[in-house]
Design a protein around this motif. Structure first.
Motif, PDB file in Angstrom:
ATOM      1  N   ASN A 115       6.674  18.207  14.394  1.00 45.03           N
ATOM      2  CA  ASN A 115       6.043  18.118  15.695  1.00 45.03           C
ATOM      3  C   ASN A 115       6.724  16.979  16.457  1.00 45.03           C
ATOM      4  N   PRO A 116       7.452  17.297  17.510  1.00 42.35           N
ATOM      5  CA  PRO A 116       8.165  16.255  18.262  1.00 42.35           C
ATOM      6  C   PRO A 116       7.259  15.140  18.767  1.00 42.35           C
ATOM      7  N   ALA A 117       5.975  15.404  18.953  1.00 47.31           N
ATOM      8  CA  ALA A 117       5.044  14.380  19.437  1.00 47.31           C
ATOM      9  C   ALA A 117       4.848  13.264  18.415  1.00 47.31           C
ATOM     10  N   LEU A 118       5.195  13.524  17.165  1.00 47.46           N
ATOM     11  CA  LEU A 118       5.021  12.516  16.108  1.00 47.46           C
ATOM     12  C   LEU A 118       6.206  11.559  15.989  1.00 47.46           C
ATOM     13  N   VAL A 119       7.320  11.883  16.613  1.00 44.82           N
ATOM     14  CA  VAL A 119       8.506  11.028  16.511  1.00 44.82           C
ATOM     15  C   VAL A 119       8.176   9.638  17.052  1.00 44.82           C
ATOM     16  N   GLY A 120       8.442   8.645  16.250  1.00 39.96           N
ATOM     17  CA  GLY A 120       8.170   7.255  16.614  1.00 39.96           C
ATOM     18  C   GLY A 120       6.821   6.746  16.122  1.00 39.96           C
ATOM     19  N   ALA A 121       5.959   7.649  15.648  1.00 39.47           N
ATOM     20  CA  ALA A 121       4.652   7.212  15.138  1.00 39.47           C
ATOM     21  C   ALA A 121       4.852   6.328  13.905  1.00 39.47           C
ATOM     22  N   GLU A 122       4.047   5.301  13.804  1.00 36.81           N
ATOM     23  CA  GLU A 122       4.132   4.369  12.676  1.00 36.81           C
ATOM     24  C   GLU A 122       2.886   4.481  11.811  1.00 36.81           C
ATOM     25  N   PHE A 123       3.041   4.208  10.520  1.00 40.04           N
ATOM     26  CA  PHE A 123       1.922   4.217   9.598  1.00 40.04           C
ATOM     27  C   PHE A 123       2.154   3.167   8.523  1.00 40.04           C
ATOM     28  N   TYR A 124       1.070   2.783   7.885  1.00 39.98           N
ATOM     29  CA  TYR A 124       1.095   1.738   6.853  1.00 39.98           C
ATOM     30  C   TYR A 124       0.449   2.295   5.599  1.00 39.98           C
ATOM     31  N   GLN A 125       0.977   1.937   4.438  1.00 38.25           N
ATOM     32  CA  GLN A 125       0.490   2.480   3.173  1.00 38.25           C
ATOM     33  C   GLN A 125       0.351   1.391   2.126  1.00 38.25           C
ATOM     34  N   GLN A 126      -0.550   1.683   1.186  1.00 43.75           N
ATOM     35  CA  GLN A 126      -0.769   0.809   0.049  1.00 43.75           C
ATOM     36  C   GLN A 126      -1.406   1.655  -1.050  1.00 43.75           C
ATOM     37  N   ALA A 127      -1.250   1.259  -2.290  1.00 38.93           N
ATOM     38  CA  ALA A 127      -1.898   1.953  -3.400  1.00 38.93           C
ATOM     39  C   ALA A 127      -3.038   1.097  -3.930  1.00 38.93           C
ATOM     40  N   LEU A 128      -4.114   1.760  -4.304  1.00 41.47           N
ATOM     41  CA  LEU A 128      -5.271   1.123  -4.939  1.00 41.47           C
ATOM     42  C   LEU A 128      -5.344   1.681  -6.354  1.00 41.47           C
ATOM     43  N   VAL A 129      -5.335   0.799  -7.338  1.00 36.89           N
ATOM     44  CA  VAL A 129      -5.238   1.222  -8.742  1.00 36.89           C
ATOM     45  C   VAL A 129      -6.380   0.634  -9.552  1.00 36.89           C
ATOM     46  N   PHE A 130      -6.992   1.466 -10.397  1.00 34.17           N
ATOM     47  CA  PHE A 130      -8.001   0.959 -11.326  1.00 34.17           C
ATOM     48  C   PHE A 130      -7.305   0.135 -12.400  1.00 34.17           C
ATOM     49  N   ALA A 131      -7.787  -1.089 -12.594  1.00 35.84           N
ATOM     50  CA  ALA A 131      -7.242  -1.996 -13.603  1.00 35.84           C
ATOM     51  C   ALA A 131      -8.402  -2.840 -14.116  1.00 35.84           C
ATOM     52  N   PRO A 132      -9.228  -2.266 -14.999  1.00 34.98           N
ATOM     53  CA  PRO A 132     -10.466  -2.918 -15.421  1.00 34.98           C
ATOM     54  C   PRO A 132     -10.320  -4.351 -15.927  1.00 34.98           C
ATOM     55  N   ALA A 133      -9.216  -4.690 -16.555  1.00 36.04           N
ATOM     56  CA  ALA A 133      -9.048  -6.028 -17.105  1.00 36.04           C
ATOM     57  C   ALA A 133      -8.428  -7.020 -16.115  1.00 36.04           C
ATOM     58  N   ALA A 134      -8.035  -6.556 -14.943  1.00 36.27           N
ATOM     59  CA  ALA A 134      -7.297  -7.409 -14.005  1.00 36.27           C
ATOM     60  C   ALA A 134      -8.162  -8.437 -13.294  1.00 36.27           C
ATOM     61  N   ASN A 135      -9.399  -8.051 -12.948  1.00 34.41           N
ATOM     62  CA  ASN A 135     -10.261  -8.947 -12.181  1.00 34.41           C
ATOM     63  C   ASN A 135     -11.702  -8.421 -12.229  1.00 34.41           C
ATOM     64  N   ALA A 136     -12.596  -9.093 -11.522  1.00 35.40           N
ATOM     65  CA  ALA A 136     -14.015  -8.710 -11.553  1.00 35.40           C
ATOM     66  C   ALA A 136     -14.258  -7.322 -10.962  1.00 35.40           C
ATOM     67  N   ALA A 137     -13.472  -6.919  -9.960  1.00 36.21           N
ATOM     68  CA  ALA A 137     -13.643  -5.606  -9.335  1.00 36.21           C
ATOM     69  C   ALA A 137     -13.030  -4.488 -10.163  1.00 36.21           C
ATOM     70  N   GLY A 138     -12.093  -4.833 -11.024  1.00 29.15           N
ATOM     71  CA  GLY A 138     -11.416  -3.810 -11.820  1.00 29.15           C
ATOM     72  C   GLY A 138     -10.445  -2.980 -11.001  1.00 29.15           C
ATOM     73  N   LEU A 139      -9.988  -3.546  -9.884  1.00 30.94           N
ATOM     74  CA  LEU A 139      -9.075  -2.848  -8.974  1.00 30.94           C
ATOM     75  C   LEU A 139      -7.956  -3.790  -8.535  1.00 30.94           C
ATOM     76  N   ILE A 140      -6.787  -3.233  -8.279  1.00 28.62           N
ATOM     77  CA  ILE A 140      -5.701  -4.011  -7.703  1.00 28.62           C
ATOM     78  C   ILE A 140      -5.067  -3.207  -6.567  1.00 28.62           C
ATOM     79  N   LEU A 141      -4.480  -3.917  -5.616  1.00 29.76           N
ATOM     80  CA  LEU A 141      -3.755  -3.306  -4.511  1.00 29.76           C
ATOM     81  C   LEU A 141      -2.265  -3.583  -4.670  1.00 29.76           C
ATOM     82  N   SER A 142      -1.453  -2.592  -4.333  1.00 31.71           N
ATOM     83  CA  SER A 142      -0.001  -2.747  -4.407  1.00 31.71           C
ATOM     84  C   SER A 142       0.511  -3.528  -3.205  1.00 31.71           C
ATOM     85  N   ASN A 143       1.808  -3.749  -3.180  1.00 26.83           N
ATOM     86  CA  ASN A 143       2.464  -4.220  -1.970  1.00 26.83           C
ATOM     87  C   ASN A 143       2.303  -3.138  -0.910  1.00 26.83           C
TER      88      ASN A 143
END
Length: 99
Positions: free
Chosen positions: A63-91
């Motif tokens: 779709n030519p209307a999307l050219v130039g559109a920007e977006f941001y991404q990150q991953a959310l991962v279950f990691a029970p031993a990592a912290n109190a929430a049991g979750l970590i975020l990627s770069n």
């Protein structure tokens, strides 16, 4: 390895819901993690492989209307031993749709 992975995607890397990004996640039990992408779309990607790798397909319509559109991404991962929430975020990632 073999843990649940979610994608976090949004159209801003500076603001979300009236809050400035990056947003430190220590107050949610995730010290050392920052929210870098406005979580406008969160999608379950499935479990990571035995090697700790997850696939993140991103289909962009022709779709030519999307050219130039920007977006941001990150991953959310279950990691029970990592912290109190049991979750970590990627770069974070920043993309721009080209033609």
């Amino acid at each position: 390895p073999a843990t649940a992975v979610f994608s976090v995607m949004g159209y801003s890397g500076t603001m979300w819901n009236g809050m400035t990004l990056p947003l430190p996640m220590a107050m949610f039990g995730m010290p050392g993690c920052d929210l870098l992408a406005a979580p406008e779309v969160i999608e379950y990607l499935g479990p990571s492989s035995a090697f700790g790798v997850a696939s993140w397909p991103l289909l962009i319509p022709v779709n030519p209307a999307l050219v130039g559109a920007e977006f941001y991404q990150q991953a959310l991962v279950f990691a029970p031993a990592a912290n109190a929430a049991g979750l970590i975020l990627s770069n974070g990632g920043h993309g721009r749709i080209g033609s």
